[in-house]
Design a protein around this motif. Structure first.
Motif, short mmCIF file in Angstrom:
data_model
loop_
_atom_site.label_atom_id
_atom_site.label_comp_id
_atom_site.label_asym_id
_atom_site.label_seq_id
_atom_site.Cartn_x
_atom_site.Cartn_y
_atom_site.Cartn_z
N GLY A 48 -0.56 12.18 -0.87
CA GLY A 48 -1.25 12.48 0.27
C GLY A 48 -2.48 11.44 0.34
N LYS A 49 -3.10 11.36 -0.72
CA LYS A 49 -4.11 10.35 -0.76
C LYS A 49 -3.87 9.04 -0.48
N GLU A 50 -2.88 8.41 -1.15
CA GLU A 50 -2.47 7.22 -0.74
C GLU A 50 -1.93 6.82 0.82
N GLY A 61 -7.12 -1.46 12.00
CA GLY A 61 -6.82 -2.69 12.11
C GLY A 61 -6.34 -3.41 11.09
N GLY A 62 -6.19 -2.82 9.92
CA GLY A 62 -5.82 -3.80 8.28
C GLY A 62 -4.33 -3.61 8.53
N ARG A 63 -3.82 -4.04 7.24
CA ARG A 63 -2.25 -4.12 6.98
C ARG A 63 -1.54 -2.90 7.53
N GLN A 64 -0.42 -3.09 7.83
CA GLN A 64 0.42 -2.22 8.51
C GLN A 64 1.40 -1.41 7.57
N THR A 65 0.84 -1.15 6.36
CA THR A 65 1.95 -0.58 5.26
C THR A 65 2.31 0.55 5.31
N GLN A 69 6.17 1.69 5.41
CA GLN A 69 6.81 2.68 4.60
C GLN A 69 7.10 4.13 5.35
N LYS A 70 6.65 4.45 6.22
CA LYS A 70 6.80 5.59 6.89
C LYS A 70 7.44 5.83 8.28
N GLY A 71 7.25 4.69 8.96
CA GLY A 71 7.95 4.62 10.17
C GLY A 71 6.63 5.04 11.00
N HIS A 72 6.85 5.27 12.29
CA HIS A 72 5.86 5.62 13.29
C HIS A 72 4.88 6.66 12.90
N PRO A 73 3.65 6.79 12.95
CA PRO A 73 2.51 7.69 12.51
C PRO A 73 3.14 9.36 12.78
N ARG A 74 3.47 9.39 14.20
CA ARG A 74 3.58 10.90 14.83
C ARG A 74 2.87 11.85 14.09
#
Ligand code: HEM
Length: 129
Positions: A48-50, A61-65, A69-74
């Motif tokens: 959860g931390k990660e 506005g930083g990297r889109q990692t 990894q997880k797809g749309h944030p939803r």
């Protein structure tokens, strides 16, 4: 005139990931000792931390990692399994506001982040009191 979302400009000013990881460490230190929030979180707080750090890096506005990894944030959907009323929302915001005070590199963006956390946390409420 084009509306600029101030949250998505923050990463540029901060310039690196480390302060976001530091913020999440400070926040989770508080979650560990919070009698309202701790029971909602799983025993292993690591993943959860990660996820929270990567989400915040992406959202500012930083990297889109996170999405890679997880797809749309939803986020609202991801929070549905947890009972979040005003008490939980306020505990979350309280801990995050304290955590924010602990990270020097984020002080220039404190007000913007605080308002973002407050409104986002209100949006996560999924239970009446
Ligand atoms: C309103 C009170 C909130 C409560 C009680 C809450 C609680 C939780 C819990 C229990 C988890 C699961 C952690 C895990 O599986 O290890 C979680 C995940 C997460 N929360 Fe919250 N949360 C709240 C608000 C927020 C807000 C305001 C944000 C963003 C600003 C946020 C971002 C996240 C993220 C990114 C995850 C990880 C989702 C994933 O697995 O990809 N949460 N939250």
């Amino acid at each position: 005139m084009q509306e600029v979302d101030p949250v998505s400009e923050i990463y540029k000013g901060v310039g690196k990931d480390a302060p976001f990881f530091a913020l999440v460490e400070e926040f989770y230190k508080r979650v560990e000792n919070d009698t309202v929030l701790r029971p909602l979180y799983p025993e292993d707080l690591g993943p959860g931390k990660e996820a929270l750090a990567l989400f915040l890096i992406q959202r500012t506005g930083g990297r889109q990692t996170y999405s890679q990894q997880k797809g749309h944030p939803r986020m609202r959907g991801r929070h549905m399994p947890f009972k979040i009323g005003i008490i939980e929302r306020n505990a979350w915001v309280h801990n995050m506001t304290e955590a924010l005070d602990m990270v020097p590199e984020l002080q220039a963006h404190k007000q913007t982040l605080k308002e973002f956390f407050e409104s986002f946390a209100t949006f996560m409420i999924n239970q009446p009191d």
